[in-house]
Enzyme design. Structure first.
Site, PDB file in Angstrom:
ATOM      1  N   HIS A   1      53.449  42.138  41.534  1.00  0.00           N
ATOM      2  CA  HIS A   1      52.639  41.925  40.148  1.00  0.00           C
ATOM      3  C   HIS A   1      52.686  43.232  39.661  1.00  0.00           C
ATOM      4  O   HIS A   1      52.823  44.164  39.542  1.00  0.00           O
ATOM      5  CB  HIS A   1      51.861  40.991  40.663  1.00  0.00           C
ATOM      6  CG  HIS A   1      51.136  40.510  39.474  1.00  0.00           C
ATOM      7  ND1 HIS A   1      50.129  41.044  38.136  1.00  0.00           N
ATOM      8  CD2 HIS A   1      50.923  39.263  39.560  1.00  0.00           C
ATOM      9  CE1 HIS A   1      49.987  40.312  37.279  1.00  0.00           C
ATOM     10  NE2 HIS A   1      50.377  38.790  37.576  1.00  0.00           N
TER      11      HIS A   1
ATOM     12  N   ASP B   1      45.715  45.528  45.835  1.00  0.00           N
ATOM     13  CA  ASP B   1      45.036  44.474  44.867  1.00  0.00           C
ATOM     14  C   ASP B   1      45.137  43.071  45.457  1.00  0.00           C
ATOM     15  O   ASP B   1      45.818  43.573  45.838  1.00  0.00           O
ATOM     16  CB  ASP B   1      46.319  44.434  43.969  1.00  0.00           C
ATOM     17  CG  ASP B   1      46.419  42.664  42.801  1.00  0.00           C
ATOM     18  OD1 ASP B   1      45.652  42.526  42.707  1.00  0.00           O
ATOM     19  OD2 ASP B   1      47.228  43.069  41.905  1.00  0.00           O
TER      20      ASP B   1
ATOM     21  N   GLN C   1      44.886  37.861  45.211  1.00  0.00           N
ATOM     22  CA  GLN C   1      45.235  36.699  45.476  1.00  0.00           C
ATOM     23  C   GLN C   1      45.342  36.060  46.959  1.00  0.00           C
ATOM     24  O   GLN C   1      45.212  35.623  47.591  1.00  0.00           O
ATOM     25  CB  GLN C   1      46.638  36.380  45.128  1.00  0.00           C
ATOM     26  CG  GLN C   1      47.850  36.724  44.211  1.00  0.00           C
ATOM     27  CD  GLN C   1      47.189  35.290  43.002  1.00  0.00           C
ATOM     28  OE1 GLN C   1      46.205  34.529  44.026  1.00  0.00           O
ATOM     29  NE2 GLN C   1      47.312  35.275  42.070  1.00  0.00           N
TER      30      GLN C   1
ATOM     31  N   LYS D   1      39.791  33.983  39.404  1.00  0.00           N
ATOM     32  CA  LYS D   1      40.936  33.312  40.789  1.00  0.00           C
ATOM     33  C   LYS D   1      40.269  32.935  41.700  1.00  0.00           C
ATOM     34  O   LYS D   1      40.488  32.986  42.943  1.00  0.00           O
ATOM     35  CB  LYS D   1      42.064  35.019  41.588  1.00  0.00           C
ATOM     36  CG  LYS D   1      42.964  34.691  39.597  1.00  0.00           C
ATOM     37  CD  LYS D   1      43.974  35.804  40.588  1.00  0.00           C
ATOM     38  CE  LYS D   1      45.319  35.921  39.931  1.00  0.00           C
ATOM     39  NZ  LYS D   1      46.260  34.749  38.668  1.00  0.00           N
TER      40      LYS D   1
ATOM     41  N   CYS E   1      54.790  37.298  35.942  1.00  0.00           N
ATOM     42  CA  CYS E   1      55.029  38.553  36.391  1.00  0.00           C
ATOM     43  C   CYS E   1      54.366  38.827  37.176  1.00  0.00           C
ATOM     44  O   CYS E   1      54.063  39.869  37.707  1.00  0.00           O
ATOM     45  CB  CYS E   1      53.195  38.548  35.723  1.00  0.00           C
ATOM     46  SG  CYS E   1      52.210  38.001  34.258  1.00  0.00           S
TER      47      CYS E   1
END
Length: 411
Positions: free
Chosen positions: A128, A201, A204, A227, A370
């Protein structure tokens, strides 16, 4: 086609696992009248949990500025803000001495990490933009092309780490395009073997899977509230404090300073305050902590089972639709979170998303997510469609999507 789909997917209904705000919202359709909105865009911003909204409502009645205030409401709000650090640290299995820095969002947290990292960074080409551009702009990024298998990709990353010293391996825990999950523990061990640290990261990942910084060997982990069923988008960086304390403050301003003397210079705080200058997004942080606690209370075993059933139903249905092509980065990925990227032959991603919205009241995401280099790598430079789900999703939402796609491909 609909009858085939009915026979192919799981017949048992799947109910939402937790109530979310706006679950009964209705939207207009071309069929006339209104229908309940089917939200299949959780990966962009998940709806707030009802329990989080209730927590926020209570916090609003006692809301005041945090830190340095002697008034009762300031003390109450400060206590909530600081307690949120411990709630978040426990949620991700952090070490007792990890620093918890609240940021604007995940992107801001990665940019903070880039600000404090003292050397080269190894990163994949499928990331991303939030976990790609902050590193490439420093001029110290070494971008590794992902292979068609997880195994070969892990091997390529380790070879790059072995080739020359690097300070950090920065990796995404779960793809926001395909939902595929990488073996974080293995990658952390590989980074440490070659003298590097690892940043994950987890934007998600944390809404779907239990994460443990300590047991997986993660040095830095970033994610955000929007999220994670928390509004306002507050983000967080959790990890080792030495790089954070050694670097210049991320922002210069009030709250980051221990003392300011125009003749003698500025003395900066250490710890989280060093990089949290200015008035923080207090209610966003309260919401983030409330959402983290809510997911722990539900339990990730329940969350995983709910998600697996929905994913199986969706995957089996999509496989039956001619001209619908699911997106995958790897041929051997063993795990995916609740994200399904796909394309529809002879239809642009935007036209598919618009069709689903105006005819059936279904919300999905279209575009490049993205992640432009990844979409080009997969052979879809114009983008794709993404359906994503979570705690408030039911089998009715998935079935409505499959029926609508079936109608579209028959046209």
């Amino acid at each position: 086609m609909t009858a085939i789909l009915d026979r192919a997917v799981c017949p048992a209904p799947i109910r939402p696992l937790a109530p979310v705000v706006g679950a009964d919202t209705t939207v207009p359709t071309t069929a006339g009248g209104e229908t309940v909105y089917a939200n299949l865009d959780y990966a962009a911003s998940a709806p707030a949990l009802v329990s989080v909204a209730e927590r926020l409502s209570g916090a609003l009645t006692e809301y005041a500025s945090v830190h340095r205030g002697a008034g009762h409401l300031s003390q109450v709000t400060t206590a909530r803000y600081e307690q949120a650090r411990e709630t978040v640290r426990r949620f991700v299995g952090g070490r007792s001495d990890d620093t918890v820095v609240f940021t604007r969002n995940t992107t801001d947290a990665v940019n903070l990490a880039a600000h404090v990292t003292p050397g080269d960074v190894v990163v994949l080409d499928i990331e991303h933009h939030a976990n790609l551009l902050p590193w490439t702009r420093t001029g110290r990024a070494r971008v590794v092309p992902a292979a068609r298998t997880v195994e070969e990709t892990v091997g390529r990353l380790e070879a790059e780490l072995a080739a020359a010293p690097a300070a950090l391996l920065a990796i995404t825990g779960a793809s926001n395009v395909t939902g595929e999950v990488l073996p974080i523990g293995r990658l952390a061990a590989a980074a440490h073997r070659h003298g590097a640290r690892i940043l994950v990261d987890a934007a998600q990942l944390v809404p779907h899977r239990a994460v443990s910084i300590a047991s997986w060997g993660i040095d830095y982990l970033v994610f955000s509230g929007h999220k994670l069923y928390a509004p306002f988008g507050a983000g967080v960086l959790v990890g080792r404090g030495d790089w954070l304390d050694a670097a210049e403050p991320y922002l210069a301003g009030g709250g980051a300073t221990a003392d300011v003397d125009l003749d003698g210079g500025v003395a900066w705080h250490t710890g989280a305050a060093r990089h949290e200058a200015g008035s923080p997004n207090t209610l966003g942080v309260v919401a983030l902590a409330a959402a983290a606690q809510a997911l722990q209370d539900i339990g990730f075993e329940e969350i995983g089972y709910h998600e697996h059933r929905l994913q199986q139903r969706l995957d089996e249905g999509l496989a039956l639709l001619p001209g619908v092509h699911p997106l995958r980065v790897f041929d051997d990925a063993a795990d995916r979170v609740g994200i399904a990227g796909f394309t529809v032959e002879n239809h642009s991603p935007r036209s598919v998303a618009e069709y689903l919205s105006v005819t059936r009241g279904i919300g999905v995401r279209d575009g490049k997510f993205c992640a432009h280099p990844l979409l080009r790598k997969l052979g879809y430079p114009d983008g794709a469609v993404r359906a994503s789900f979570g705690l408030g999703t039911s089998s009715d939402d998935v079935d409505r999507l499959l029926a609508a796609l079936s109608d579209l491909v028959r046209r």
